[in-house]
Design a protein around this motif. Structure first.
Motif, short mmCIF file in Angstrom:
data_model
loop_
_atom_site.label_atom_id
_atom_site.label_comp_id
_atom_site.label_asym_id
_atom_site.label_seq_id
_atom_site.Cartn_x
_atom_site.Cartn_y
_atom_site.Cartn_z
N ILE A 23 31.77 134.44 54.38
CA ILE A 23 30.63 135.14 54.98
C ILE A 23 29.49 134.16 55.24
N GLU A 24 29.24 133.29 54.27
CA GLU A 24 28.20 132.27 54.40
C GLU A 24 28.50 131.35 55.59
N GLY A 25 29.76 130.94 55.70
CA GLY A 25 30.17 130.04 56.77
C GLY A 25 30.10 130.65 58.16
N LYS A 28 27.93 133.34 58.92
CA LYS A 28 26.73 134.20 59.03
C LYS A 28 25.89 133.97 60.28
N ASP A 29 26.00 132.80 60.89
CA ASP A 29 25.23 132.57 62.12
C ASP A 29 25.81 133.35 63.29
N ARG A 30 27.09 133.73 63.21
CA ARG A 30 27.74 134.45 64.32
C ARG A 30 28.10 135.89 64.01
N TYR A 31 28.31 136.18 62.72
CA TYR A 31 28.80 137.51 62.34
C TYR A 31 28.05 138.05 61.14
N ASP A 32 27.83 139.36 61.16
CA ASP A 32 27.21 140.05 60.03
C ASP A 32 28.33 140.79 59.29
N ARG A 87 47.65 125.47 47.72
CA ARG A 87 46.60 124.57 48.21
C ARG A 87 45.22 124.83 47.61
N GLY A 88 45.09 125.88 46.79
CA GLY A 88 43.83 126.11 46.11
C GLY A 88 42.84 126.97 46.88
N PRO A 89 41.73 127.35 46.21
CA PRO A 89 40.76 128.27 46.81
C PRO A 89 40.07 127.72 48.05
N GLU A 90 39.87 126.40 48.10
CA GLU A 90 39.20 125.83 49.28
C GLU A 90 40.05 126.07 50.52
N ALA A 91 41.37 126.01 50.36
CA ALA A 91 42.29 126.23 51.49
C ALA A 91 42.16 127.66 52.01
N ILE A 92 41.92 128.61 51.11
CA ILE A 92 41.75 130.01 51.52
C ILE A 92 40.49 130.13 52.38
N VAL A 93 39.39 129.55 51.91
CA VAL A 93 38.13 129.62 52.65
C VAL A 93 38.30 128.96 54.02
N GLU A 94 38.91 127.78 54.06
CA GLU A 94 39.16 127.09 55.32
C GLU A 94 39.99 127.95 56.26
N TYR A 95 41.06 128.53 55.70
CA TYR A 95 41.95 129.39 56.49
C TYR A 95 41.16 130.56 57.09
N LEU A 96 40.35 131.20 56.27
CA LEU A 96 39.57 132.35 56.76
C LEU A 96 38.58 131.93 57.84
N LEU A 97 37.90 130.81 57.64
CA LEU A 97 36.93 130.34 58.63
C LEU A 97 37.61 130.04 59.97
N GLU A 98 38.86 129.58 59.92
CA GLU A 98 39.59 129.29 61.15
C GLU A 98 40.12 130.54 61.84
N ASN A 99 40.54 131.54 61.05
CA ASN A 99 41.27 132.68 61.60
C ASN A 99 40.45 133.94 61.81
N VAL A 100 39.41 134.13 61.02
CA VAL A 100 38.67 135.39 61.08
C VAL A 100 37.84 135.57 62.36
N PRO A 101 37.20 134.52 62.92
CA PRO A 101 36.42 134.75 64.15
C PRO A 101 37.20 135.45 65.27
N ALA A 102 38.44 135.04 65.51
CA ALA A 102 39.24 135.67 66.58
C ALA A 102 39.48 137.14 66.25
N LEU A 103 39.70 137.45 64.98
CA LEU A 103 39.91 138.83 64.55
C LEU A 103 38.63 139.64 64.79
N LEU A 104 37.49 139.08 64.37
CA LEU A 104 36.21 139.78 64.54
C LEU A 104 35.89 139.99 66.02
N ASP A 105 36.20 138.99 66.83
CA ASP A 105 35.90 139.11 68.26
C ASP A 105 36.75 140.17 68.93
N SER A 106 37.86 140.56 68.30
CA SER A 106 38.73 141.58 68.90
C SER A 106 38.28 143.00 68.53
#
Length: 123
Positions: free
Chosen positions: A30-32, A34-38, A101-120
């Protein structure tokens, strides 16, 4: 230059047997974004049985299932969520990602994949 308007608000429910970890990792996402999505993380389901009542209660736009669920369990979670809230956007984090790959990999994965989902999603 025009300021970009943020999309949202989106209400997110997570399905994770470790609620504190879900809250922390989603908080980083969410922090990563926040400039584009609420995005607001409204609740976590620790079991599959909690999905229907919590989706019914919160009527979220989004539901993420964590990487500890098998693909069959993730499919069941998605079907329950869609039954309770037609049109909900769901996303299953790939099984084993946290372990491999650890928790950082989850955050990275979400930051890469969630914007397209939100935009849909229509807000």
């Amino acid at each position: 230059m025009m300021a970009m308007t943020r999309k949202g608000p989106f209400k997110l429910v997570t399905v994770n047997t470790a609620p504190e970890r879900a809250k922390k990792l989603v908080g980083h996402m969410i922090e990563g974004l926040k400039d584009r999505y609420d995005i607001e993380h409204v609740d976590n389901c620790s079991t599959i049985e909690e999905v229907a009542p919590k989706v019914k209660q919160h009527q979220p736009n989004l539901l993420f299932s964590a990487s500890m669920w098998t693909s069959e369990q993730a499919k069941e979670i998605r079907e329950i969520a869609e039954r309770e809230r037609p049109g909900i956007a769901t996303h299953a984090i790939p099984q084993g990602l946290q372990v491999e790959r650890g928790p950082e990999a989850i955050v990275e994965y979400l930051l890469e994949n969630v914007p397209a989902l939100l935009d849909s999603i229509e807000c």
